[in-house]
Design an enzyme around this catalytic site. Structure first.
Site, mmCIF file in Angstrom:
data_model
loop_
_atom_site.group_PDB
_atom_site.id
_atom_site.type_symbol
_atom_site.label_atom_id
_atom_site.label_comp_id
_atom_site.label_asym_id
_atom_site.label_seq_id
_atom_site.Cartn_x
_atom_site.Cartn_y
_atom_site.Cartn_z
ATOM 1 N N TYR A 1 2.629 -0.007 -6.467
ATOM 2 C CA TYR A 1 2.432 1.208 -6.740
ATOM 3 C C TYR A 1 3.192 1.704 -8.235
ATOM 4 O O TYR A 1 3.002 2.599 -8.917
ATOM 5 C CB TYR A 1 2.887 2.472 -5.893
ATOM 6 C CG TYR A 1 1.966 2.644 -4.566
ATOM 7 C CD1 TYR A 1 0.665 1.937 -4.557
ATOM 8 C CD2 TYR A 1 2.628 3.096 -3.408
ATOM 9 C CE1 TYR A 1 0.050 1.921 -3.587
ATOM 10 C CE2 TYR A 1 1.763 3.302 -2.221
ATOM 11 C CZ TYR A 1 0.360 2.672 -2.311
ATOM 12 O OH TYR A 1 -0.129 2.538 -1.053
ATOM 13 N N LYS B 1 4.081 -10.332 3.679
ATOM 14 C CA LYS B 1 2.870 -11.238 3.851
ATOM 15 C C LYS B 1 3.200 -12.339 2.904
ATOM 16 O O LYS B 1 2.676 -13.013 1.882
ATOM 17 C CB LYS B 1 1.709 -10.304 2.833
ATOM 18 C CG LYS B 1 0.156 -11.223 2.994
ATOM 19 C CD LYS B 1 -0.205 -10.940 4.555
ATOM 20 C CE LYS B 1 -1.758 -11.876 4.453
ATOM 21 N NZ LYS B 1 -1.884 -12.153 5.588
ATOM 22 N N ASP C 1 -0.680 -8.241 8.531
ATOM 23 C CA ASP C 1 -1.799 -7.983 9.340
ATOM 24 C C ASP C 1 -1.453 -8.151 10.978
ATOM 25 O O ASP C 1 -2.120 -7.453 11.755
ATOM 26 C CB ASP C 1 -3.044 -9.092 8.965
ATOM 27 C CG ASP C 1 -2.315 -10.644 8.652
ATOM 28 O OD1 ASP C 1 -1.144 -10.527 8.809
ATOM 29 O OD2 ASP C 1 -2.947 -11.440 8.151
ATOM 30 N N ASP D 1 3.058 2.405 3.590
ATOM 31 C CA ASP D 1 2.072 3.450 3.372
ATOM 32 C C ASP D 1 1.045 3.373 4.559
ATOM 33 O O ASP D 1 0.652 4.198 5.123
ATOM 34 C CB ASP D 1 1.746 3.466 1.936
ATOM 35 C CG ASP D 1 0.811 4.893 1.674
ATOM 36 O OD1 ASP D 1 0.636 5.466 2.478
ATOM 37 O OD2 ASP D 1 0.140 4.667 0.585
ATOM 38 N N ASP E 1 0.617 5.392 8.449
ATOM 39 C CA ASP E 1 -0.511 6.127 8.475
ATOM 40 C C ASP E 1 -1.099 5.746 9.921
ATOM 41 O O ASP E 1 -1.887 6.414 10.757
ATOM 42 C CB ASP E 1 -1.520 6.113 7.700
ATOM 43 C CG ASP E 1 -1.040 7.106 6.472
ATOM 44 O OD1 ASP E 1 -0.065 7.678 6.569
ATOM 45 O OD2 ASP E 1 -1.782 7.215 5.455
#
Length: 358
Positions: free
Chosen positions: A141, A188, A221, A245, A249
């Site tokens: 970001y 990751k 994942d 993020d 959610d």
């Protein structure tokens, strides 16, 4: 205590839910003998409309001099042009960067009275108590971005430094030490170079500084799947900006509604020369229900509790607010998002029920 609190209502339902949190803060001040000096400033789309800037200089200056900040929500269809040079979300990113708010704390703990509201089976959700610690001022970001090939190719870099990883891991590990002593780091590392750095730095910090905290590495994942199958297995979860993020959610559905979950964005403590914390519900601006009286104020009210505890150092007052929310929900108070088709109350009525119990 005398404390200065800046209110950033923002867009959509933001002004409605912040107004209800103000009622709660005023009630706490009256009951416990505090003086809260509340001032309102612009951010997001409302700030763009008024000044052309999603975070005007006056808003930023007020926030820097505050003891704590309460934010509603930013964004909406009116400002949703992906090609726009100025967007509401830029105000949120800027305030995090300017105040050094590098850690976002998001507790995921379903209320016992609302376990049935989750889309997952009760036996999976019941007993879940996860604290997500999301790195907030680095990663993709904030990486260099742009267009090339005449605008036909877009790029955005994911960048993390050792220092950025060290400070978020130290904070998360300290929180884990005070809870169940387990830390899960999500990355990751099988594909991304920043994640490989993240994993190696995390392992080193935990081995050298937190040998008493159990560390587990999980790929992002896999974590997305585990949250839906075995959420009770996790205590404190630390991860980067993008992954945090998305995962938080997803995890917000464990309690059944985004309207129930608060968050705190923190930096270096004030005692060490840092600035104020920023407290905001994790849901968005919900423009489709703005002005209808259907918005759930409980997440923002719980934000006020986090503000009291983590922003002003008032744990007793925070507990009083949290208990009032839990008792109201246990008594059957339901806004439309958690009513499951049954009787529901308005935004103001839900707050009334909390105030009766403080």
């Amino acid at each position: 205590m005398h404390a200065r609190i800046v209110l950033l209502p923002g867009d959509g339902i933001g002004p409605e839910i912040v107004a209800q949190a103000v009622r709660v803060l005023n009630a706490v001040a009256d009951r416990f003998g505090h003086t809260f000096e509340l001032t309102e400033q612009l951010i997001g789309g409302a700030a763009i409309d008024a000044t052309g800037d999603p975070l005007p200089a006056d808003s930023l200056a007020a926030c820097k001099s505050a003891d704590a900040i309460l934010l509603g929500a930013v964004g909406g269809p009116k400002w949703d042009d992906p090609n726009a040079s100025v967007r509401p979300e830029q105000g949120l990113l800027k305030i995090r960067k300017e105040l050094g708010l590098f850690a976002n704390l998001r507790p995921i703990k379903p209320l016992d009275a609302l376990v049935d509201a989750s889309p997952l089976k009760t036996h999976i959700v019941h007993g879940t108590d996860i604290l997500f610690v999301r790195e907030l001022t680095g990663g993709v970001y904030f990486g260099e971005s742009g267009r090339r090939d005449g605008g036909k190719t877009a790029y955005q870099e994911m960048v993390y430094s050792e220092a950025e990883v060290e400070r978020i891991v130290r904070l998360a590990a300290g929180l884990a030490r005070g809870r169940d002593g387990r830390l899960t780091s999500v990355d990751k590392a099988n594909v991304l170079e920043p994640s490989r750095l993240w994993r190696s730095v995390t392992s080193r910090v935990m081995k050298e500084e937190f040998p008493d905290v159990k560390l587990e590495h999980v790929l992002v994942d896999a974590m997305a799947m585990h949250l839906l199958v075995r959420p009770r297995d996790f205590d404190v979860v630390v991860t980067g900006n993008l992954f945090g993020d998305i995962l938080t959610d997803e995890a917000s559905m464990l309690p059944g509604s985004l309207g129930l979950l608060p968050s705190a964005s923190l930096g270096v403590p004030r005692s060490e020369g840092g600035g104020p914390g920023l407290f905001e519900p994790i849901h968005g601006s919900a423009p489709d229900i703005a002005g209808t009286g259907k918005a759930n104020p409980l997440a923002t009210i719980l934000c006020s509790a986090m503000l009291l505890r983590d922003g002003l150092g008032l744990p007793g007052e925070a507990t009083a607010v949290e208990r009032a929310v839990h008792d109201a929900v246990a008594a059957g108070v339901r806004t439309a998002d958690i009513a499951a088709g049954g009787p529901s109350v308005t935004t103001v009525e839900a707050t009334d029920a909390v105030l009766e119990r403080i």
